[in-house]
Write a protein that holds these residues in place. Structure first.
Motif, PDB file in Angstrom:
ATOM      1  N   ARG A   1       0.851  -1.193   0.000  1.00  0.00           N
ATOM      2  CA  ARG A   1       0.000   0.000   0.000  1.00  0.00           C
ATOM      3  C   ARG A   1       0.883   1.239   0.000  1.00  0.00           C
ATOM      4  O   ARG A   1       2.037   1.188   0.436  1.00  0.00           O
ATOM      5  CB  ARG A   1      -0.934   0.005   1.202  1.00  0.00           C
ATOM      6  N   ASP A   2       0.341   2.340  -0.500  1.00  0.00           N
ATOM      7  CA  ASP A   2       1.075   3.605  -0.524  1.00  0.00           C
ATOM      8  C   ASP A   2       1.053   4.199   0.880  1.00  0.00           C
ATOM      9  O   ASP A   2      -0.027   4.495   1.419  1.00  0.00           O
ATOM     10  CB  ASP A   2       0.405   4.560  -1.517  1.00  0.00           C
TER      11      ASP A   2
ATOM     12  N   VAL B   1       4.030  -0.259   4.472  1.00  0.00           N
ATOM     13  CA  VAL B   1       3.515  -0.772   3.194  1.00  0.00           C
ATOM     14  C   VAL B   1       2.692  -2.040   3.355  1.00  0.00           C
ATOM     15  O   VAL B   1       2.190  -2.593   2.381  1.00  0.00           O
ATOM     16  CB  VAL B   1       4.660  -1.018   2.182  1.00  0.00           C
TER      17      VAL B   1
END
Length: 447
Positions: free
Chosen positions: A77-78, A335
């Motif tokens: 994930r950002d 992340v």
């Protein structure tokens, strides 16, 4: 310690005998790093025998791609901007020289995050330099120019375009078109006062005559670095050597001094770490990597393992890597990454053993030389150097030494009956006992 001199003498004898013609002087004359008396006494280091020329931190820079290539992994994930700022500070603390902050031309969020990160570098007077990536199109370069102007922080432009025959065929590009797009992008950045690293994607599968044309054109238009990209993880160490030697020859042929050379490698063959280390040996002065090796598909070279290996090779003697574990754990959390149990340095089992022979040797080493010996008797990576410690567990392959150590570490008196009962429980199950399971046996026996 009483037998230290005897052990040292014995170690020295072993260094010169039974080593297929090598002597201790072979290692001493091969550029070996300074070693302590303990290292000379207890470890014969075959890594240093006839070792090639050494690198120094002045010749090498580390380029962290975690916040760009790392975030291209489909399973991460950002991170929030707060998490990105924390990661950037850890990179700086570790002595990483430069970080790719992302592709600001890809979205408003990407632009805003890169701008905020640059402002942090400025406001905190951080040593780390910054870079951004983009295609060789003006619309990707202009956001970098704007960020540099608004933040007052020099942004290095990493402008990339595919160069391999397979990519040319799929994209329906020819060499003149690639060269035109490349030089136009370099011109835009250079005119704005930004330094440019010219990146040929899939360099490791590109034809030499194509690379020669593109490299020369980029340098003529002001690029100050060339980045060799093993975009699909195709290269072996032989390929790394051949490509770097070829590129250095092309650079020399231009007559332009001071052109830097990057290596950016992926891990599809499982060779990214090895290739990165060889790239430095063969003449690259900058290697790219990411925390935990995250990145496109199966990822990139692992930054923490490059730094670890360079440290153990004596290349980073003055570089403080005590935050390396925190760096990895912070990125993993940011992340949503699960670190494998057996991952070097960071994994749960990196310094953990339940095997009787291994545990017994570690335990015997402790009173002889404190943690220094215990850290090395069954480990090629000293746990204490990177903020960890040796752990001894109790399992189906354990012996009495494991149990006695476990109890002693927790201030619990040991006796023959208790040790026997814990071992019986351990050998009756298929996995290592948890602390709760061991304590349950202690409670039952002592009730």
């Amino acid at each position: 310690m009483g037998d230290f001199s005897t052990a040292k003498a014995a170690g020295s004898t072993r260094s010169t005998n039974g080593t297929a013609g090598f002597t201790a002087s072979d290692a001493e004359g091969s550029g070996a790093s300074p070693r302590s008396d303990r290292e000379d006494a207890f470890v014969f280091d075959w890594n240093e025998v006839n070792r090639k020329g050494r690198l120094t931190p002045k010749n090498v820079t580390f380029f962290d791609e975690t916040l760009r290539d790392g975030l291209q992994n489909p399973s991460v994930r950002d991170p929030s901007i707060g998490e990105k700022l924390e990661i950037l500070h850890l990179m700086n603390d570790l002595g990483v020289h430069e970080a790719d902050l992302g592709l600001p031309g890809s979205s408003k969020r990407a632009f805003d995050d890169v701008l905020r990160l640059c402002e942090e570098v400025r406001d905190c007077r951080m040593k780390i330099r910054v870079a951004c990536a983009g295609r060789t199109v003006t619309s990707d370069i202009t956001p970098m120019i704007e960020i540099a102007q608004r933040s007052g922080v020099p942004v290095e432009v990493y402008a990339f375009i595919g160069s391999s025959p397979i990519r040319q065929y799929v994209e329906e590009w020819d060499l003149p078109l690639i060269a035109k797009r490349s030089t136009e992008a370099v011109d835009v950045a250079v005119k704005a006062g930004l330094s440019v690293a010219y990146v040929t994607e899939d360099t490791t599968r590109s034809r030499p005559e194509v690379l020669t044309t593109l490299f020369k054109a980029a340098i003529e238009h002001g690029a100050t670095r060339l980045c060799l990209s093993d975009t699909v993880g195709h290269a072996t160490p032989d390929g790394v050597r051949n490509l770097i030697q070829f590129t250095k020859s092309v650079i020399a042929g231009t007559g332009v001094k001071g052109i830097g050379l990057d290596w950016h490698g992926h891990n599809d063959r499982g060779l990214a770490l090895e290739n990165a280390l060889w790239a430095l040996e063969f003449g690259a002065d900058r290697v790219h990597a990411t925390a935990l090796g995250i990145g496109e598909r199966v990822g990139n070279a692992q930054m923490e393992l490059i730094l670890l290996n360079m440290k153990l090779l004596g290349q980073l003697e003055d570089q403080d890597l005590t935050k390396l574990l925190v760096y990895c754990e912070t990125v993993a959390k940011a992340v949503g990454w699960q670190v494998p149990w057996n991952y070097p340095l960071v994994g749960r089992d990196a310094f953990r053993t339940a095997t009787g022979v291994h545990a017994a040797a570690i335990i015997k080493a402790m009173p002889k030389g404190d943690t220094w010996l215990a850290d090395r008797i069954y480990s090629g990576v000293p746990a204490g150097m990177f903020g960890r410690r040796q752990e001894i567990c109790i399992g189906f392959m354990s012996g009495a030494s494991n149990v006695n150590y476990w109890l002693r570490e927790r201030g619990i008196d040991s006796d023959e009956v208790l040790v026997r009962e814990i071992l019986q429980a351990a050998k009756g199950q298929a996995s290592i006992m948890t602390d709760e399971e061991v304590m349950a046996v202690v409670t039952r026996v002592r009730a």
